[in-house]
Write a protein that holds these residues in place. Structure first.
Motif, mmCIF file in Angstrom:
data_model
loop_
_atom_site.group_PDB
_atom_site.id
_atom_site.type_symbol
_atom_site.label_atom_id
_atom_site.label_comp_id
_atom_site.label_asym_id
_atom_site.label_seq_id
_atom_site.Cartn_x
_atom_site.Cartn_y
_atom_site.Cartn_z
ATOM 1 N N THR A 64 -7.065 50.720 -36.299
ATOM 2 C CA THR A 64 -5.840 51.472 -36.001
ATOM 3 C C THR A 64 -4.817 50.560 -35.311
ATOM 4 O OG1 THR A 64 -7.038 53.551 -35.780
ATOM 5 C CG2 THR A 64 -4.904 53.400 -34.674
ATOM 6 N N PRO A 65 -3.536 50.592 -35.727
ATOM 7 C CA PRO A 65 -2.524 49.767 -35.057
ATOM 8 C C PRO A 65 -2.232 50.280 -33.654
ATOM 9 C CG PRO A 65 -1.471 51.235 -36.633
ATOM 10 C CD PRO A 65 -2.962 51.389 -36.826
ATOM 11 N N TYR A 66 -1.807 49.370 -32.797
ATOM 12 C CA TYR A 66 -1.382 49.754 -31.446
ATOM 13 C C TYR A 66 -0.310 48.774 -30.990
ATOM 14 C CZ TYR A 66 -3.870 45.878 -29.192
ATOM 15 O OH TYR A 66 -4.282 44.623 -28.786
ATOM 16 N N LEU A 67 0.341 49.096 -29.878
ATOM 17 C CA LEU A 67 1.384 48.231 -29.313
ATOM 18 C C LEU A 67 0.846 47.641 -28.012
ATOM 19 C CD1 LEU A 67 4.547 50.459 -29.880
ATOM 20 C CD2 LEU A 67 3.701 48.589 -31.305
ATOM 21 N N HIS A 121 3.851 43.653 -10.040
ATOM 22 C CA HIS A 121 3.659 45.002 -9.506
ATOM 23 C C HIS A 121 4.089 46.085 -10.506
ATOM 24 C CE1 HIS A 121 2.909 43.006 -5.702
ATOM 25 N NE2 HIS A 121 4.055 42.361 -5.849
ATOM 26 N N LEU A 122 4.333 45.626 -11.749
ATOM 27 C CA LEU A 122 4.730 46.553 -12.815
ATOM 28 C C LEU A 122 3.740 46.370 -13.963
ATOM 29 C CD1 LEU A 122 6.894 48.585 -13.867
ATOM 30 C CD2 LEU A 122 8.055 46.606 -14.873
ATOM 31 N N ALA A 123 2.951 47.373 -14.254
ATOM 32 C CA ALA A 123 1.911 47.277 -15.287
ATOM 33 C C ALA A 123 2.269 48.146 -16.475
ATOM 34 C CB ALA A 123 0.560 47.694 -14.719
ATOM 35 N N LEU A 124 2.134 47.592 -17.663
ATOM 36 C CA LEU A 124 2.359 48.321 -18.912
ATOM 37 C C LEU A 124 1.027 48.404 -19.651
ATOM 38 C CD1 LEU A 124 5.051 49.416 -20.215
ATOM 39 C CD2 LEU A 124 5.368 47.875 -18.293
ATOM 40 N N ALA A 125 0.535 49.611 -19.841
ATOM 41 C CA ALA A 125 -0.712 49.790 -20.580
ATOM 42 C C ALA A 125 -0.460 49.620 -22.070
ATOM 43 C CB ALA A 125 -1.293 51.173 -20.298
ATOM 44 N N ASP A 126 -1.498 49.206 -22.799
ATOM 45 C CA ASP A 126 -1.401 49.206 -24.254
ATOM 46 C C ASP A 126 -1.097 50.622 -24.727
ATOM 47 O OD1 ASP A 126 -2.119 46.532 -24.241
ATOM 48 O OD2 ASP A 126 -4.227 46.916 -24.704
ATOM 49 N N ALA A 127 -0.233 50.729 -25.721
ATOM 50 C CA ALA A 127 0.144 52.042 -26.253
ATOM 51 C C ALA A 127 -0.658 52.324 -27.520
ATOM 52 C CB ALA A 127 1.643 52.090 -26.545
ATOM 53 N N HIS A 128 -1.422 53.420 -27.483
ATOM 54 C CA HIS A 128 -2.304 53.788 -28.592
ATOM 55 C C HIS A 128 -1.899 55.147 -29.156
ATOM 56 C CE1 HIS A 128 -5.332 50.601 -27.944
ATOM 57 N NE2 HIS A 128 -4.995 50.717 -26.670
ATOM 58 N N PRO A 129 -2.310 55.436 -30.391
ATOM 59 C CA PRO A 129 -2.094 56.795 -30.904
ATOM 60 C C PRO A 129 -2.862 57.808 -30.057
ATOM 61 C CG PRO A 129 -2.658 55.287 -32.687
ATOM 62 C CD PRO A 129 -2.888 54.546 -31.404
ATOM 63 N N GLU A 130 -2.378 59.023 -30.041
ATOM 64 C CA GLU A 130 -3.042 60.075 -29.273
ATOM 65 C C GLU A 130 -4.453 60.306 -29.809
ATOM 66 O OE1 GLU A 130 -2.123 64.665 -27.760
ATOM 67 O OE2 GLU A 130 -0.893 63.698 -29.308
ATOM 68 N N ASP A 131 -5.394 60.527 -28.905
ATOM 69 C CA ASP A 131 -6.775 60.782 -29.302
ATOM 70 C C ASP A 131 -6.844 61.983 -30.243
ATOM 71 O OD1 ASP A 131 -7.594 58.707 -27.724
ATOM 72 O OD2 ASP A 131 -8.196 59.959 -26.037
ATOM 73 N N ASP A 132 -7.706 61.869 -31.252
ATOM 74 C CA ASP A 132 -7.962 62.948 -32.222
ATOM 75 C C ASP A 132 -6.756 63.269 -33.105
ATOM 76 O OD1 ASP A 132 -10.566 63.278 -31.203
ATOM 77 O OD2 ASP A 132 -9.843 64.641 -29.652
ATOM 78 N N SER A 133 -5.733 62.415 -33.063
ATOM 79 C CA SER A 133 -4.591 62.608 -33.961
ATOM 80 C C SER A 133 -4.753 61.683 -35.172
ATOM 81 C CB SER A 133 -3.278 62.292 -33.243
ATOM 82 O OG SER A 133 -3.211 60.907 -32.933
#
Length: 546
Positions: free
Chosen positions: A136-139, A196-208
């Protein structure tokens, strides 16, 4: 700047505005896919190996040992594309021109050098960042954070030139400028406010349903009109897997402000929108390249920028970013400081170049090889952190984006359903094969154990009883072969029964009786005889007598 007294987290929903390709160093290997009916079908090596016949394995092995194996291997997979496509673990939509190019050119030399050495189009397709466990692709958060950092530095610099010390140290100027703008000394990275600024990996919503990807051409276009005597640029053969444009809220992430964070959310929104919005508008309005854009897409984005997105930006409910490959040098450099290396013609065998404040070409995503129209810029996304009061604006944007990408998403969802059904069928078939194999192994072990036990029992018997047991075993095996039928009298097995009856006449009473019982039970199952006559002819009553 404001310093937060406690951690602050903002949930983010990310929408693609244009195709996005975030490089990850991975490609679809030429022997790991086939293109069939407009789709790239990803193959699992184990499934592929299991599907090949012995003859195909031998042929493929022999092909790999040839002096020039590439063309033959490509033809092998291309010619078997329809069959191999049934083994797909993943499917990716492919530009129509690329699918046709694969069908006609895979396995054929594109040209030969003066020595006759062929060159083949390997169809190298760079993958966008993906999760290794399901494709699955992610950002990546690092990509998002890098784009935000560039916008923030541009905001702090405010189009100012380098200071004298930075101009004197050309190689270290970028690092020195960054340290000066962010307020930390060399080597003191702990003072970098972005720590002090964290960006989480962006994933598709679970079960979508995961977002689709699509393989497009990446082509270059000059920013100026072609001259009358200018030869057209050579065709480019760059293929990229992209996350398509106009996917609403396809990725979810979050931004975390640490306790010592000094960059406020509102200022961050203004910095990103102040940096990226003029660039997007300039692309839409470019006097040369604007006419080559997908007109429907351009009208949609232009309308959003003038209405809903404009209101969301003013309310600091989110921001524009440009991420991934082919975002353009202008999107990764600071205003007022751009000094972009431009390659010139080769002179006396040497590559010439100079430095300018803007590029002379731009790279676009294209569904066609020529790229004469319908182009889309790479990398534009909207990062949404809308509150309830502005939700109506966010919903309106999502609806307009969804209307453009609806057919693409529906086709992707249908493909996923069919693919999962096929995978479930293959898994069930594989499970059945494994179960049958295990059952055969269990039966074989039981048979071996029974045979071993029988051999032990035979070893403990006297020769007469051993002879009777061997007679039973032979007749049972023959009866199984005949499957309910019988062989003619006076053949091999009839002779065995006669010989046993004759020899048993001289045995002790218990062995004689056992021989008579074995003959009467097994002879009519194997040989066409009247058992009443056989009792008389073989003197079975005498064998049973005390």
């Amino acid at each position: 700047m404001t310093k937060h007294t406690r951690p602050l987290t903002r949930s983010l929903a990310i929408w693609t505005l244009s195709p996005v390709h975030v490089g990850c160093g991975e490609v679809y290997e030429p022997s790991g896919f086939v293109i069939h009916e407009g789709l790239l079908h990803v193959l699992d090596p184990a499934d592929l190996a299991d599907s090949l016949s012995d003859d195909e394995r031998k042929r493929l092995t022999a092909t790999a040992k040839q002096p020039e194996p590439i063309g033959a291997i490509q033809r092998f997979f291309r010619d078997g594309a329809a069959r191999f496509a049934e083994l797909a673990t993943q499917q990716v939509a492919v530009a129509g021109d690329l699918a046709r190019e694969y069908a006609t050119k895979a396995g054929r030399p594109t040209h030969r050098d003066p020595g006759g050495e062929p060159t083949y189009n390997l169809f190298p397709i760079a993958r966008t960042a993906f999760r290794p466990f399901d494709g699955t692709p992610y950002l990546p958060g690092s990509s998002l954070k890098g784009s935000i950092r560039t916008a923030w530095l541009n905001h702090l610099n405010a189009n100012s030139p380098l200071n004298p010390a930075e101009r004197a140290d050309r190689q270290g100027a970028a690092r020195s400028l960054e340290q000066r703008l962010l307020g930390y000394a060399a080597g003191q990275f702990e003072n970098d406010p972005f720590r002090h600024l964290a960006l989480a990996d962006a994933h598709p919503e679970d079960d979508s349903t995961p977002p689709p990807t699509r393989v497009l051409y990446a082509i270059s276009k000059k920013k100026r009109p072609p001259r009358d005597d200018e030869r057209p640029s050579p065709e480019l053969k760059v293929f990229l897997e992209t996350i398509p444009e106009a996917l609403p809220a396809s990725f979810l992430g979050e931004m975390r402000f640490g306790p010592s964070a000094t960059i406020p959310w509102e200022a961050l929104c203004d910095a990103c929108n102040g940096f990226y919005r003029p660039q997007l508008e300039a692309e839409l309005q470019h006097p040369v390249l604007g006419a080559l854009l997908d007109s429907e897409w351009a009208r949609l984005i232009y309308r959003l920028l003038g209405e809903e997105l404009d209101e969301l930006m003013a309310a600091r409910q989110g921001f524009l970013l440009r991420v991934g490959r082919h975002s353009g040098a202008e999107s990764v450099t600071l205003g007022g400081l751009r000094n972009i290396k431009i390659l010139g013609p080769r002179v006396d065998g040497k590559q010439t170049s100079d430095f300018r404040p803007a590029t002379t070409e731009k790279r676009y995503a294209s569904l066609t090889r020529s790229g004469n129209s319908g182009l889309l810029p790479f990398g534009w996304i909207w990062v949404d952190a809308c509150d309830d009061r502005h939700r109506h604006l966010s919903d309106a944007v999502q609806q307009q984006l969804a209307s453009r990408s609806g057919l693409l998403r529906e086709a992707h969802q249908d493909r996923l359903l069919r693919l999962r059904e096929k995978q479930a069928q293959r898994a069930a078939t594989a499970a059945t094969i494994v179960s049958e194999k295990q059952a055969r192994a269990v039966a074989a072990r039981a048979e071996a154990e029974a045979e071993a036990k029988r051999q032990c029992e035979l070893a403990l018997m006297n020769p007469d009883l051993r002879r009777i047991e061997e007679f039973k075993t032979d007749f049972a095996a023959r009866a199984k072969q005949l499957r309910g039928k019988q062989e003619n009298a006076n053949a091999v097995f009839h002779a065995k029964a006669k010989a046993l009856a004759r020899d048993a006449a001289a045995w002790p009473q218990a062995e004689r009786r056992a021989a008579a019982d074995a003959i009467e039970h097994w002879l009519p199952q194997v040989v066409k005889v009247d058992i009443k006559d056989e009792r008389r002819k073989l003197k079975l009553a005498a064998l049973r007598a005390p």
